[in-house]
Design an enzyme around this catalytic site. Structure first.
Site, mmCIF file in Angstrom:
data_model
loop_
_atom_site.group_PDB
_atom_site.id
_atom_site.type_symbol
_atom_site.label_atom_id
_atom_site.label_comp_id
_atom_site.label_asym_id
_atom_site.label_seq_id
_atom_site.Cartn_x
_atom_site.Cartn_y
_atom_site.Cartn_z
ATOM 1 N N ALA A 252 0.807 -1.241 -0.081
ATOM 2 C CA ALA A 252 0.093 0.123 0.096
ATOM 3 C C ALA A 252 0.972 1.206 0.097
ATOM 4 O O ALA A 252 0.266 2.333 0.115
ATOM 5 C CB ALA A 252 -0.954 0.076 1.265
ATOM 6 N N ALA A 253 2.213 1.024 -0.135
ATOM 7 C CA ALA A 253 2.846 2.425 -0.225
ATOM 8 C C ALA A 253 2.734 2.997 -1.267
ATOM 9 O O ALA A 253 2.504 4.552 -1.249
ATOM 10 C CB ALA A 253 4.474 1.864 0.069
ATOM 11 N N GLY A 254 2.546 2.393 -2.483
ATOM 12 C CA GLY A 254 2.209 3.183 -3.763
ATOM 13 C C GLY A 254 0.779 3.857 -3.773
ATOM 14 O O GLY A 254 0.352 4.736 -4.279
ATOM 15 N N ASP A 255 -0.230 3.464 -3.060
ATOM 16 C CA ASP A 255 -1.570 3.492 -2.824
ATOM 17 C C ASP A 255 -1.351 4.728 -1.985
ATOM 18 O O ASP A 255 -2.315 5.819 -2.278
ATOM 19 C CB ASP A 255 -2.316 2.558 -2.307
ATOM 20 C CG ASP A 255 -2.477 1.344 -2.937
ATOM 21 O OD1 ASP A 255 -1.967 1.296 -4.058
ATOM 22 O OD2 ASP A 255 -2.695 0.064 -2.244
HETATM 23 O O1 RIB Z 1 -1.694 -2.094 -3.370
HETATM 24 C C1 RIB Z 1 -1.764 -3.100 -2.257
HETATM 25 C C2 RIB Z 1 -3.200 -3.957 -2.228
HETATM 26 O O2 RIB Z 1 -3.053 -4.624 -3.254
HETATM 27 C C3 RIB Z 1 -3.467 -4.485 -1.398
HETATM 28 O O3 RIB Z 1 -4.084 -4.089 -0.282
HETATM 29 C C4 RIB Z 1 -4.128 -5.642 -2.050
HETATM 30 O O4 RIB Z 1 -5.509 -5.895 -1.364
HETATM 31 C C5 RIB Z 1 -3.754 -5.384 -3.603
HETATM 32 O O5 RIB Z 1 -4.971 -4.842 -4.080
#
Ligand code: RIB
Length: 321
Positions: A252-255
């Site tokens: 989730a770092a990119g998110d």
């Molecule tokens: O970017 C991380 C995410 O990728 C995770 O939370 C997983 O669910 C996938 O969607």
């Protein structure tokens, strides 16, 4: 008081099943790992929750199954303060699930069973956009059907709503879509898939960022993990220095990066400041802020449990000075 930035995030929501281990197993191999944790995830929901924790007003558009995971996902998003009126339910599909292994250096390997995420249709986006009034930006990723991404991006562009597109997981985008994108935020491997260039060196990443502009994007930010990021606009290219941290889990770092970039860049308190050079500077500042937010996220295990609040990022930047 300044108005909150209002973002619509269209994308996936998953339940993440996470196991840490010394290393990622090779094909055909079984290894013993540590404890199992189950946490909320999904690239879209992660971006939506990250933006809300950083102070944005967030409307989330997604699709879950009619099952326990779907109910838990909706409850969690509501608890995070998101507008969930446009989270639809597919009675025939299971909610999205991700199986995640995290190694001792914080790197991961992820397999997603997208399930109901793939039932998110353009008409669901239309209903949400028709009802959502003024938006400061639309944020998307590619863990939902690409025709839905395509539709949402083109509709926002036609309405002059800035679009931030995180092309993850790596994919080939529909023809001409990048011309409707205000900022595209791939990591180095996604940038390589989009441009066909070798992004394994810093110069390669700069070249890919420039190529994304030639392909139509108004601006591009290529993230390079522990090596920082590259920002490209038609006013120039700039490298963003990384924040050095002890990595626990990069999930989730990119998110988190994309959400923080959108929050900072599209903040209405900067509206009215115009001009190409000013826009470039604002994006560079936003990318630097996003880099700090993502750095905090990698110091914690799990997708949404790792996402920092506005105050946590402010404190991190202050102590890093
Ligand atoms: O970017 C991380 C995410 O990728 C995770 O939370 C997983 O669910 C996938 O969607």
């Amino acid at each position: 008081m300044a108005r909150q930035v209002h973002l619509m995030v269209v994308g996936s929501a998953n339940t993440d099943m996470v196991v840490s281990a010394a290393r990622i197993p090779a094909p055909g191999e079984t290894i013993l790992g540590g404890e199992f944790v189950m946490v909320p995830g999904g690239k879209g929901a992660n971006q939506a929750v990250a933006a809300a924790r950083l102070g944005a007003r967030v409307t989330f558009v997604g699709c879950v199954g009619a099952d326990l995971f779907g109910n838990a996902t909706r409850d969690n998003l509501r608890k995070e303060g998101l507008d969930t009126a446009w989270v639809v339910e597919d009675p025939k599909a299971a909610s999205g699930v991700a199986l995640i292994a995290v190694d001792s250096s914080g790197q991961n390997a992820i397999v997603v069973a997208p399930g109901a995420n793939m039932a998110l249709r353009p008409e669901h986006v239309d209903r949400a956009m028709d009802a959502s009034g003024d938006l400061d930006g639309l944020v998307l990723q590619c863990e939902i059907p690409l025709d839905t991404v395509d539709h949402a991006v083109r509709r926002a562009h036609a309405a002059s709503i800035p679009v931030v597109l995180n092309p993850a997981p790596a994919c080939t985008l529909p023809q001409g879509l990048l011309s409707c994108v205000s900022c595209v935020t791939p990591n180095e491997s996604e940038a390589s898939v989009l441009t066909g260039l070798d992004t394994s060196t810093s110069d390669g990443a700069v070249e890919a960022a420039r190529a994304l502009l030639s392909m139509g994007a108004a601006s591009a930010v290529v993230t390079l993990g522990k090596d920082g990021a590259v920002v490209a606009t038609h006013s120039g290219v700039e490298r963003i220095a990384p924040y050095a941290v002890e990595a626990v889990d990069a999930t989730a770092a990119g998110d988190c990066f994309t959400a923080a970039l959108a929050c900072a860049w599209l903040n209405p308190s900067d509206a009215g400041v115009r001009g190409a050079g000013v826009e470039h500077e604002r994006l560079v500042r936003a990318a630097s802020y996003a880099s700090a937010a993502a750095a905090v996220s990698v110091t914690r295990l799990g997708a949404q449990p790792s996402l920092p609040t506005f105050n946590e990022v402010a404190a991190f930047i202050e102590q890093a000075r």
